[in-house]
Design a protein around this motif. Structure first.
Motif, PDB file in Angstrom:
ATOM      1  N   ASN A   7       0.862  -1.186   0.000  1.00  0.00           N
ATOM      2  CA  ASN A   7       0.000   0.000   0.000  1.00  0.00           C
ATOM      3  C   ASN A   7       0.898   1.236   0.000  1.00  0.00           C
ATOM      4  OD1 ASN A   7      -1.351   2.297   1.465  1.00  0.00           O
ATOM      5  ND2 ASN A   7      -3.105   0.897   1.327  1.00  0.00           N
ATOM      6  N   LEU A   8       0.807   2.057  -1.046  1.00  0.00           N
ATOM      7  CA  LEU A   8       1.696   3.218  -1.171  1.00  0.00           C
ATOM      8  C   LEU A   8       1.576   4.156   0.024  1.00  0.00           C
ATOM      9  CD1 LEU A   8       3.719   4.968  -2.694  1.00  0.00           C
ATOM     10  CD2 LEU A   8       1.789   5.977  -3.922  1.00  0.00           C
ATOM     11  N   THR A   9       0.373   4.431   0.480  1.00  0.00           N
ATOM     12  CA  THR A   9       0.184   5.354   1.607  1.00  0.00           C
ATOM     13  C   THR A   9       0.857   4.815   2.859  1.00  0.00           C
ATOM     14  OG1 THR A   9      -1.901   6.096   0.653  1.00  0.00           O
ATOM     15  CG2 THR A   9      -1.543   6.569   2.987  1.00  0.00           C
ATOM     16  N   GLN A  10       0.690   3.520   3.112  1.00  0.00           N
ATOM     17  CA  GLN A  10       1.319   2.934   4.297  1.00  0.00           C
ATOM     18  C   GLN A  10       2.838   2.898   4.173  1.00  0.00           C
ATOM     19  OE1 GLN A  10      -0.556  -0.821   5.166  1.00  0.00           O
ATOM     20  NE2 GLN A  10      -2.547   0.130   5.542  1.00  0.00           N
ATOM     21  N   ALA A  11       3.338   2.616   2.968  1.00  0.00           N
ATOM     22  CA  ALA A  11       4.788   2.612   2.765  1.00  0.00           C
ATOM     23  C   ALA A  11       5.359   4.019   2.936  1.00  0.00           C
ATOM     24  CB  ALA A  11       5.121   2.064   1.375  1.00  0.00           C
ATOM     25  N   LEU A  12       4.650   5.018   2.426  1.00  0.00           N
ATOM     26  CA  LEU A  12       5.073   6.409   2.598  1.00  0.00           C
ATOM     27  C   LEU A  12       5.084   6.770   4.082  1.00  0.00           C
ATOM     28  CD1 LEU A  12       5.805   9.168   1.369  1.00  0.00           C
ATOM     29  CD2 LEU A  12       3.359   9.620   1.174  1.00  0.00           C
ATOM     30  N   PHE A  13       4.054   6.395   4.793  1.00  0.00           N
ATOM     31  CA  PHE A  13       3.985   6.660   6.235  1.00  0.00           C
ATOM     32  C   PHE A  13       5.143   5.979   6.956  1.00  0.00           C
ATOM     33  CE2 PHE A  13       2.458   5.579  10.528  1.00  0.00           C
ATOM     34  CZ  PHE A  13       2.238   6.857  11.008  1.00  0.00           C
ATOM     35  N   LEU A  14       5.449   4.728   6.600  1.00  0.00           N
ATOM     36  CA  LEU A  14       6.566   4.016   7.212  1.00  0.00           C
ATOM     37  C   LEU A  14       7.883   4.749   6.960  1.00  0.00           C
ATOM     38  CD1 LEU A  14       7.747   1.597   8.735  1.00  0.00           C
ATOM     39  CD2 LEU A  14       7.778   0.353   6.549  1.00  0.00           C
ATOM     40  N   GLY A  15       8.083   5.211   5.725  1.00  0.00           N
ATOM     41  CA  GLY A  15       9.295   5.970   5.413  1.00  0.00           C
ATOM     42  C   GLY A  15       9.399   7.230   6.249  1.00  0.00           C
ATOM     43  N   LEU A  16       8.270   7.933   6.418  1.00  0.00           N
ATOM     44  CA  LEU A  16       8.267   9.154   7.232  1.00  0.00           C
ATOM     45  C   LEU A  16       8.513   8.853   8.703  1.00  0.00           C
ATOM     46  CD1 LEU A  16       5.365  11.087   5.479  1.00  0.00           C
ATOM     47  CD2 LEU A  16       7.820  11.581   5.363  1.00  0.00           C
ATOM     48  N   VAL A  17       7.998   7.737   9.183  1.00  0.00           N
ATOM     49  CA  VAL A  17       8.257   7.333  10.571  1.00  0.00           C
ATOM     50  C   VAL A  17       9.745   7.056  10.764  1.00  0.00           C
ATOM     51  CG1 VAL A  17       7.887   5.476  12.264  1.00  0.00           C
ATOM     52  CG2 VAL A  17       5.930   6.499  11.081  1.00  0.00           C
ATOM     53  N   LEU A  18      10.352   6.355   9.802  1.00  0.00           N
ATOM     54  CA  LEU A  18      11.797   6.096   9.893  1.00  0.00           C
ATOM     55  C   LEU A  18      12.596   7.394   9.835  1.00  0.00           C
ATOM     56  CD1 LEU A  18      12.035   2.901   7.663  1.00  0.00           C
ATOM     57  CD2 LEU A  18      12.181   3.031  10.160  1.00  0.00           C
ATOM     58  N   LEU A  19      12.170   8.327   8.979  1.00  0.00           N
ATOM     59  CA  LEU A  19      12.819   9.637   8.921  1.00  0.00           C
ATOM     60  C   LEU A  19      12.691  10.357  10.259  1.00  0.00           C
ATOM     61  CD1 LEU A  19      14.156  12.045   7.474  1.00  0.00           C
ATOM     62  CD2 LEU A  19      11.867  12.687   6.668  1.00  0.00           C
ATOM     63  N   ALA A  20      11.499  10.350  10.819  1.00  0.00           N
ATOM     64  CA  ALA A  20      11.291  10.989  12.131  1.00  0.00           C
ATOM     65  C   ALA A  20      12.169  10.337  13.192  1.00  0.00           C
ATOM     66  CB  ALA A  20       9.821  10.918  12.524  1.00  0.00           C
ATOM     67  N   GLY A  21      12.343   9.027  13.084  1.00  0.00           N
ATOM     68  CA  GLY A  21      13.229   8.330  14.019  1.00  0.00           C
ATOM     69  C   GLY A  21      14.667   8.811  13.905  1.00  0.00           C
ATOM     70  N   MET A  22      15.135   9.030  12.684  1.00  0.00           N
ATOM     71  CA  MET A  22      16.500   9.533  12.495  1.00  0.00           C
ATOM     72  C   MET A  22      16.641  10.961  13.016  1.00  0.00           C
ATOM     73  SD  MET A  22      18.268   7.062  11.410  1.00  0.00           S
ATOM     74  CE  MET A  22      19.731   8.059  11.354  1.00  0.00           C
TER      75      MET A  22
END
Length: 194
Positions: A7-22
């Motif tokens: 799911n593109l929206t969920q994958a995008l959200f996951l990427g943003l969560v990882l970015l926020a983690g960094m």
């Protein structure tokens, strides 16, 4: 994991969560807050630029050369579904890239000197001017003509053909300008800006 990545929206959200983690990691490790903010802006600028130029290259390496060989009955799949969506991301990525780039240059204090091509800022300034020209082409030459060529805006067959050719010429112009633009953006950070 397949449910998330499928799911593109969920994958995008996951990427943003990882970015926020960094970002959180850098802040918790004692990094200067303003450096983290500027790094985040540069990351967003780079991300938008990759989306913009990636779509430019998709159009020029894949879609434009392939369309003549697509059977007539299959062309509407591209012109009614794929191209309008790609052009939506294309033009908004161009806008976001420019806004973030100008914000970064403004905050860092080199916006004026770069745009005026002052010594020490000429290379990044040339890159900025090329990017601004390319964004202008996207919004005011490519997109209006693509709307006609794709039938989003009414036009007869001759108008569609003329608009398609005009859009392609300015897309190719941006393709050509992307090479020196990318060079200028990258080498300035390597101390080669004159």
């Amino acid at each position: 994991m397949a449910n998330i990545l499928g799911n593109l929206t969920q994958a995008l959200f996951l990427g943003l969560v990882l970015l926020a983690g960094m970002i959180g990691y850098n802040l918790s490790a004692g990094a200067d807050t303003m450096a983290v903010v500027m790094g985040t802006l540069r990351t967003a600028h780079s991300w938008a630029g990759v989306l913009w130029i990636g779509l430019l290259y998709y159009f020029n390496f894949v879609q434009i050369p392939t369309m003549p060989s697509v059977p007539a009955e299959l062309k509407p799949g591209v012109t009614k579904y794929i191209a309008p969506k790609a052009l939506l991301y294309f033009r908004h990525a161009a806008l976001l890239t420019v806004i973030l780039g100008l914000a970064i240059a403004g905050h860092a204090g080199y916006l004026g000197p770069a745009l005026m091509l002052q010594e020490g800022f000429r290379v990044i300034g040339i890159g900025m001017w090329l990017g601004l020209i390319m964004a202008f082409n996207v919004w005011f030459l490519i997109w209006p003509n693509q709307k006609i060529a794709l039938g989003i805006v009414d036009g007869d067959a001759d108008a569609k053909a003329k608009a398609g050719k005009t859009a392609m010429i300015f897309s190719r112009t941006n393709f050509v300008l992307s090479f020196p633009m990318l060079y200028c953006m990258i080498v300035q950070g390597n101390g080669l800006g004159a």
